[in-house]
Write a protein that holds these residues in place. Structure first.
Motif, PDB file in Angstrom:
ATOM      1  N   GLN A   1       0.846  -1.218   0.000  1.00  0.00           N
ATOM      2  CA  GLN A   1       0.000   0.000   0.000  1.00  0.00           C
ATOM      3  C   GLN A   1       0.870   1.251   0.000  1.00  0.00           C
ATOM      4  O   GLN A   1       0.576   2.205  -0.709  1.00  0.00           O
ATOM      5  CB  GLN A   1      -0.908   0.015   1.228  1.00  0.00           C
ATOM      6  CG  GLN A   1      -2.095  -0.935   1.122  1.00  0.00           C
ATOM      7  CD  GLN A   1      -2.996  -0.874   2.373  1.00  0.00           C
ATOM      8  OE1 GLN A   1      -2.916   0.036   3.191  1.00  0.00           O
ATOM      9  NE2 GLN A   1      -3.845  -1.874   2.503  1.00  0.00           N
ATOM     10  N   GLU A   2       1.948   1.239   0.787  1.00  0.00           N
ATOM     11  CA  GLU A   2       2.828   2.417   0.830  1.00  0.00           C
ATOM     12  C   GLU A   2       3.452   2.671  -0.546  1.00  0.00           C
ATOM     13  O   GLU A   2       3.607   3.831  -0.960  1.00  0.00           O
ATOM     14  CB  GLU A   2       3.940   2.221   1.869  1.00  0.00           C
ATOM     15  CG  GLU A   2       3.487   2.299   3.314  1.00  0.00           C
ATOM     16  CD  GLU A   2       3.014   3.700   3.712  1.00  0.00           C
ATOM     17  OE1 GLU A   2       3.310   4.657   3.005  1.00  0.00           O
ATOM     18  OE2 GLU A   2       2.314   3.806   4.746  1.00  0.00           O
TER      19      GLU A   2
ATOM     20  N   ASP B   1       0.925   4.287  -2.929  1.00  0.00           N
ATOM     21  CA  ASP B   1       0.519   5.674  -2.628  1.00  0.00           C
ATOM     22  C   ASP B   1       1.368   6.689  -3.386  1.00  0.00           C
ATOM     23  O   ASP B   1       2.582   6.583  -3.421  1.00  0.00           O
ATOM     24  CB  ASP B   1       0.661   5.940  -1.115  1.00  0.00           C
ATOM     25  CG  ASP B   1      -0.495   5.313  -0.338  1.00  0.00           C
ATOM     26  OD1 ASP B   1      -1.468   4.869  -0.973  1.00  0.00           O
ATOM     27  OD2 ASP B   1      -0.404   5.254   0.900  1.00  0.00           O
TER      28      ASP B   1
END
Lengths: 130, 130
Positions: A126-127, A130
């Motif tokens: 997810q990081e 982003d």
């Protein structure tokens, strides 16, 4: 299907998620959010703190006894075992078992379960997205 | 499909999973197992320790620079933010950015991501099934 015999069902272990505790309310709020999915889906599951925050482990054992539980599993919300989990918590648990006449099992810290490593991988993905 | 322009692809952030560190080798081994799924699936991802264990954060930044990375994301393997993540790690990162001419982003600790609460629920369900 309910059993046809008249014997009572064996009582499941009551789950207590044990965090270290902190005088910083933000720290405790993070742990309460971490505990929320378990508390919402596992009947009787509670969070408790070793020190510096409420509720204490003893308070949650007393609540469980009051509500009819005699067997508990304490699941440490720690990523790895240090002195607290090798020495302090086993000593607390032994004293609570003797004081309240209950059986308390200390499980490994959550970080020793492969589910956590998989969750970390998902967090990183997810990081990166982003 | 690869882009048709001649421009280089933007370099992705290199991931560094940052654990506190301990002089207890068993503690570090647990964190290495926690990091393993990420290290296996995210190119360039590494674990590093704040203190008391190797490799240090600085050593992993230096390795990344040597291998061509200029941008890093440091993902704290902490369940919640305390003094280390609010003060000590940001100061370390600022000094490393200045010393090495790189950009380092500090993400929230893994425990602030809902994936972790879900993983804890699964761990508890396994404990109840045992």
């Amino acid at each position: 299907m309910a059993p046809l015999t008249g014997e009572p069902m064996p009582e499941p272990h009551r789950i207590i998620l044990l965090a270290h505790g902190s005088s910083d309310a933000r720290w405790c709020e993070t742990f309460e959010r971490l505990a929320a999915p378990t508390v919402a889906s596992v009947p009787g599951a509670r969070i408790a703190y070793m020190e510096l925050a409420d509720p204490s482990l003893e308070a949650m054992i007393e609540e469980g006894v009051w509500e009819g539980s005699r067997a508990f599993k304490v699941v440490p919300l720690f990523l790895a075992a240090g002195r607290h989990l090798r020495k302090d918590v086993p000593a607390m648990i032994k004293a609570l078992e003797e004081a309240h006449g209950v059986h308390i099992t200390l499980t490994p810290p959550i970080g020793e379960n492969p589910q956590l490593g998989e969750a970390i991988r998902k967090v990183v993905e997810q990081e990166l997205a982003d």
